[in-house]
Design a protein around this motif. Structure first.
Motif, PDB file in Angstrom:
ATOM      1  N   LEU A 100       0.826  -1.211   0.000  1.00  0.00           N
ATOM      2  CA  LEU A 100       0.000   0.000   0.000  1.00  0.00           C
ATOM      3  C   LEU A 100       0.858   1.259   0.000  1.00  0.00           C
ATOM      4  N   GLU A 101       1.961   1.211   0.741  1.00  0.00           N
ATOM      5  CA  GLU A 101       2.844   2.380   0.803  1.00  0.00           C
ATOM      6  C   GLU A 101       3.483   2.647  -0.554  1.00  0.00           C
ATOM      7  N   ILE A 102       3.877   1.577  -1.247  1.00  0.00           N
ATOM      8  CA  ILE A 102       4.473   1.742  -2.574  1.00  0.00           C
ATOM      9  C   ILE A 102       3.452   2.338  -3.541  1.00  0.00           C
ATOM     10  N   ILE A 103       2.236   1.824  -3.501  1.00  0.00           N
ATOM     11  CA  ILE A 103       1.173   2.357  -4.367  1.00  0.00           C
ATOM     12  C   ILE A 103       0.932   3.826  -4.073  1.00  0.00           C
ATOM     13  N   SER A 104       0.919   4.173  -2.770  1.00  0.00           N
ATOM     14  CA  SER A 104       0.696   5.560  -2.368  1.00  0.00           C
ATOM     15  C   SER A 104       1.805   6.466  -2.897  1.00  0.00           C
ATOM     16  N   ARG A 105       3.048   5.996  -2.793  1.00  0.00           N
ATOM     17  CA  ARG A 105       4.169   6.828  -3.254  1.00  0.00           C
ATOM     18  C   ARG A 105       4.163   6.983  -4.776  1.00  0.00           C
ATOM     19  N   LYS A 106       3.783   5.926  -5.466  1.00  0.00           N
ATOM     20  CA  LYS A 106       3.708   6.025  -6.922  1.00  0.00           C
ATOM     21  C   LYS A 106       2.608   6.992  -7.353  1.00  0.00           C
ATOM     22  N   LYS A 107       1.510   7.014  -6.607  1.00  0.00           N
ATOM     23  CA  LYS A 107       0.439   7.972  -6.884  1.00  0.00           C
ATOM     24  C   LYS A 107       0.909   9.403  -6.645  1.00  0.00           C
ATOM     25  N   ASP A 108       1.654   9.575  -5.541  1.00  0.00           N
ATOM     26  CA  ASP A 108       2.160  10.919  -5.221  1.00  0.00           C
ATOM     27  C   ASP A 108       3.063  11.432  -6.342  1.00  0.00           C
ATOM     28  N   LEU A 109       3.857  10.532  -6.914  1.00  0.00           N
ATOM     29  CA  LEU A 109       4.719  10.939  -8.019  1.00  0.00           C
ATOM     30  C   LEU A 109       3.883  11.398  -9.219  1.00  0.00           C
ATOM     31  N   ILE A 110       2.821  10.663  -9.507  1.00  0.00           N
ATOM     32  CA  ILE A 110       1.961  11.024 -10.642  1.00  0.00           C
ATOM     33  C   ILE A 110       1.278  12.361 -10.396  1.00  0.00           C
ATOM     34  N   TYR A 111       0.716  12.501  -9.184  1.00  0.00           N
ATOM     35  CA  TYR A 111       0.012  13.752  -8.878  1.00  0.00           C
ATOM     36  C   TYR A 111       0.962  14.946  -8.817  1.00  0.00           C
ATOM     37  N   GLY A 112       2.213  14.688  -8.439  1.00  0.00           N
ATOM     38  CA  GLY A 112       3.193  15.770  -8.375  1.00  0.00           C
ATOM     39  C   GLY A 112       3.927  15.985  -9.677  1.00  0.00           C
ATOM     40  N   ASN A 113       3.493  15.269 -10.718  1.00  0.00           N
ATOM     41  CA  ASN A 113       4.108  15.369 -12.044  1.00  0.00           C
ATOM     42  C   ASN A 113       5.621  15.120 -11.956  1.00  0.00           C
ATOM     43  N   LYS A 114       5.968  14.063 -11.173  1.00  0.00           N
ATOM     44  CA  LYS A 114       7.376  13.717 -11.008  1.00  0.00           C
ATOM     45  C   LYS A 114       7.579  12.239 -11.315  1.00  0.00           C
ATOM     46  N   LYS A 115       8.827  11.863 -11.430  1.00  0.00           N
ATOM     47  CA  LYS A 115       9.183  10.463 -11.580  1.00  0.00           C
ATOM     48  C   LYS A 115      10.533  10.233 -10.907  1.00  0.00           C
ATOM     49  N   LEU A 116      10.796   8.959 -10.566  1.00  0.00           N
ATOM     50  CA  LEU A 116      12.097   8.614 -10.016  1.00  0.00           C
ATOM     51  C   LEU A 116      13.133   8.695 -11.123  1.00  0.00           C
ATOM     52  N   ILE A 117      14.362   8.999 -10.735  1.00  0.00           N
ATOM     53  CA  ILE A 117      15.376   9.312 -11.734  1.00  0.00           C
ATOM     54  C   ILE A 117      15.631   8.131 -12.685  1.00  0.00           C
ATOM     55  N   ALA A 118      15.881   6.957 -12.168  1.00  0.00           N
ATOM     56  CA  ALA A 118      15.951   5.699 -12.930  1.00  0.00           C
ATOM     57  C   ALA A 118      16.586   5.825 -14.304  1.00  0.00           C
ATOM     58  N   ASP A 119      17.680   6.555 -14.425  1.00  0.00           N
ATOM     59  CA  ASP A 119      18.327   6.695 -15.730  1.00  0.00           C
ATOM     60  C   ASP A 119      19.775   6.198 -15.677  1.00  0.00           C
ATOM     61  N   ARG A 120      19.999   5.178 -14.884  1.00  0.00           N
ATOM     62  CA  ARG A 120      21.353   4.674 -14.689  1.00  0.00           C
ATOM     63  C   ARG A 120      21.339   3.163 -14.772  1.00  0.00           C
ATOM     64  N   SER A 121      22.509   2.574 -14.695  1.00  0.00           N
ATOM     65  CA  SER A 121      22.604   1.119 -14.735  1.00  0.00           C
ATOM     66  C   SER A 121      22.056   0.516 -13.445  1.00  0.00           C
ATOM     67  N   ARG A 122      21.822  -0.787 -13.477  1.00  0.00           N
ATOM     68  CA  ARG A 122      21.237  -1.448 -12.317  1.00  0.00           C
ATOM     69  C   ARG A 122      22.220  -1.604 -11.163  1.00  0.00           C
ATOM     70  N   GLY A 123      23.480  -1.444 -11.408  1.00  0.00           N
ATOM     71  CA  GLY A 123      24.432  -1.581 -10.319  1.00  0.00           C
ATOM     72  C   GLY A 123      25.816  -1.164 -10.722  1.00  0.00           C
ATOM     73  N   ASP A 124      26.615  -0.827  -9.706  1.00  0.00           N
ATOM     74  CA  ASP A 124      27.968  -0.375  -9.979  1.00  0.00           C
ATOM     75  C   ASP A 124      28.840  -0.698  -8.778  1.00  0.00           C
ATOM     76  N   TYR A 125      30.109  -1.062  -9.024  1.00  0.00           N
ATOM     77  CA  TYR A 125      31.016  -1.400  -7.936  1.00  0.00           C
ATOM     78  C   TYR A 125      31.150  -0.269  -6.924  1.00  0.00           C
ATOM     79  N   SER A 126      31.017   0.952  -7.383  1.00  0.00           N
ATOM     80  CA  SER A 126      31.200   2.099  -6.484  1.00  0.00           C
ATOM     81  C   SER A 126      30.146   2.155  -5.392  1.00  0.00           C
ATOM     82  N   ASN A 127      29.042   1.433  -5.572  1.00  0.00           N
ATOM     83  CA  ASN A 127      27.974   1.446  -4.571  1.00  0.00           C
ATOM     84  C   ASN A 127      28.130   0.352  -3.520  1.00  0.00           C
ATOM     85  N   VAL A 128      29.177  -0.426  -3.645  1.00  0.00           N
ATOM     86  CA  VAL A 128      29.408  -1.516  -2.699  1.00  0.00           C
ATOM     87  C   VAL A 128      30.284  -1.018  -1.558  1.00  0.00           C
ATOM     88  N   LYS A 129      29.794  -1.156  -0.338  1.00  0.00           N
ATOM     89  CA  LYS A 129      30.575  -0.787   0.840  1.00  0.00           C
ATOM     90  C   LYS A 129      31.275  -2.043   1.360  1.00  0.00           C
TER      91      LYS A 129
END
Length: 466
Positions: free
Chosen positions: A396-425
């Protein structure tokens, strides 16, 4: 079975006619000489309960319990055990007091276990659990550390590999509980340090992956949490299935704002897992009052469970690897061996008496295993509705957040690769392997995803242009 105050005739005893002869051995001593330790233990209590107990009696009781284990003492009335102030009886009486929430008496009894006694480390473990119930963190940690140190010391001086393994097991249990202590008080790095001391060869290690994943989650390292949970996909760990791991994975993806990944896990849980758990629960509840159904289940699932065999196998395999079950199974094996030797070597009248008692002891052990297995199974199954509820809330929370993005005329950035070594701690003590679609044993437990948080939002230009 409670101890019955009935004195058996000493069938094997012979009258003493001359004072210069050595005192004739009692029946329990003769049984002990023949290595009928379980029978000797019961006869020992019959011979001593109505007279003054002396130090030699206490020493002999501890010697017998060395061979039989102390779990059989649960069959005797506490008022009888109170007459034998040994470290073993205090351990059992303390555990019983703890179960009744008589914490003051439990601590008093655990405190009287001798530091050199073989159950001293476990006594400290139970003492720590009492402090946990009383919410006294400082004393809890002190007791866990005492348990850990004494188990390690006893392991170093143990004379056989079997005893060494026992104390290594106790050491690891205390260490794990110490890690849980640090987690409770939000000392996450200290918790992680303790978990990392458990080797992969330990029987407890597969269970700890989920606990370590929660530590990383609380530290905000969602990639490492997801990597640990990926370990359960290895064929080597296919019998370890934890619904909670599915929830934590979905939650970790959610924290990274990878909503579709989270929804995939949620949908899979509702489609595949929950219905099968519900059906399994319905079957098992039909046998809730059985005295041996769950005991038998640990060896061979019934016909009505064939269609749930995968999940039953997962649950049962995990239980059979637990310490208490292996100890109880071993006790039943030794009782069976003693009964066979008695049937082969003794006269019918003696067989009837001794094996009659041993049959009762065996039945009690089976009932105990059955009860513990039933408790574990239903605790496992009863956790599923809670996790289903939490996943539903997350959905329900995910659905709510996705709705908020639509109503706010926004989207998640999602313009990058699925993973990168630099993100590994990783620390300087952690190796780095690239996952090539195969699970290598030496890499298990060291995985980390390289996902970047997707929580940054941008304006939806497509909608604006329209």
């Amino acid at each position: 079975m409670k101890f019955s105050l009935i004195i058996f005739t000493l069938l094997l005893a012979k009258p003493v006619f001359a004072e210069e002869k050595k005192p004739e051995k009692t029946l329990s001593q003769k049984l002990e000489d023949k290595k009928y330790y379980y029978s000797a233990l019961n006869e020992f209590f019959r011979e001593t309960y109505s007279r003054e107990v002396i130090n030699d009696d206490l020493k002999r009781l501890e010697d017998l319990l060395y061979y039989t284990g102390i779990e059989l003492l649960e069959d005797y009335d506490p008022s009888l055990l109170n007459r034998y102030p040994t470290s073993s009886t205090r351990f059992i009486l303390g555990r019983q007091a703890m179960q009744k929430k008589d914490y003051k008496r439990a601590l008093d009894l655990f405190g009287k276990i001798h530091p050199d006694h073989r159950y001293f480390p476990e006594g400290k473990l139970l003492e720590a659990q009492v402090y946990d119930q009383q919410n006294i963190p400082k004393s809890r940690l002190t007791a866990y550390e005492a348990c850990q140190n004494s188990a390690e010391k006893n392991e170093g001086s143990a004379k056989t590999d079997k005893i060494k393994r026992y104390y290594r097991m106790v050491y690891e249990i205390c260490l794990v509980n110490k890690a849980r202590h640090h987690f409770k008080v939000e000392e996450y790095q200290e918790s992680l340090d303790a978990y990392n001391k458990i080797p992969k060869q330990s029987y407890k290690w597969p269970y700890l992956l989920l606990e370590k994943a929660w530590v990383y989650y609380q530290m905000g390292d969602y990639n490492r949490a997801l990597g640990l949970l990926t370990t359960y996909k290895s064929p080597l760990l296919d019998t370890y299935f934890f619904p909670e791991a599915e929830y934590l994975a979905a939650l970790s993806y959610f924290r990274l704002c990878l909503y579709e990944d989270s929804l995939t896990i949620i949908n899979q849980f509702y489609k595949e897992y929950r219905p099968r758990f519900q059906a399994l629960d319905a079957v098992l509840k039909q046998n809730r009052n059985s005295q041996n159904y769950f005991y038998n289940l640990m060896f061979k699932p019934g016909e009505e469970l064939k269609k749930h065999e995968e999940f039953v196998k997962h649950i049962i395999t995990r239980m059979k690897k637990q310490t208490r079950f292996s100890l109880d199974f071993n006790a039943i094996f030794k009782i069976n061996q003693e009964m066979k030797r008695i049937a082969h070597n003794e006269k019918p009248v003696i067989q009837e008496r001794l094996n009659g008692h041993l049959a009762q002891v065996k039945e009690n052990m089976i009932n105990k295993i059955n009860y513990n297995a039933k408790t574990d199974i239903f605790q496992f199954l009863e956790g599923v509705p809670f996790l289903s509820s939490e996943l539903f809330k997350l959905n329900l929370e995910i659905i709510s957040r996705k709705k908020d993005l639509i109503y706010g005329n926004k989207k998640l950035i999602a313009d990058r690769s699925r993973g990168d070594y630099s993100n590994v701690k990783r620390s300087r003590f952690e190796y780095f392997w690239t996952f090539q679609g195969a699970f290598w044993a030496d890499e298990l437990g060291d995985y980390s995803l390289g996902l970047k948080s997707n929580c940054q939002t941008v304006r939806n230009q497509t909608t604006e242009e329209e």
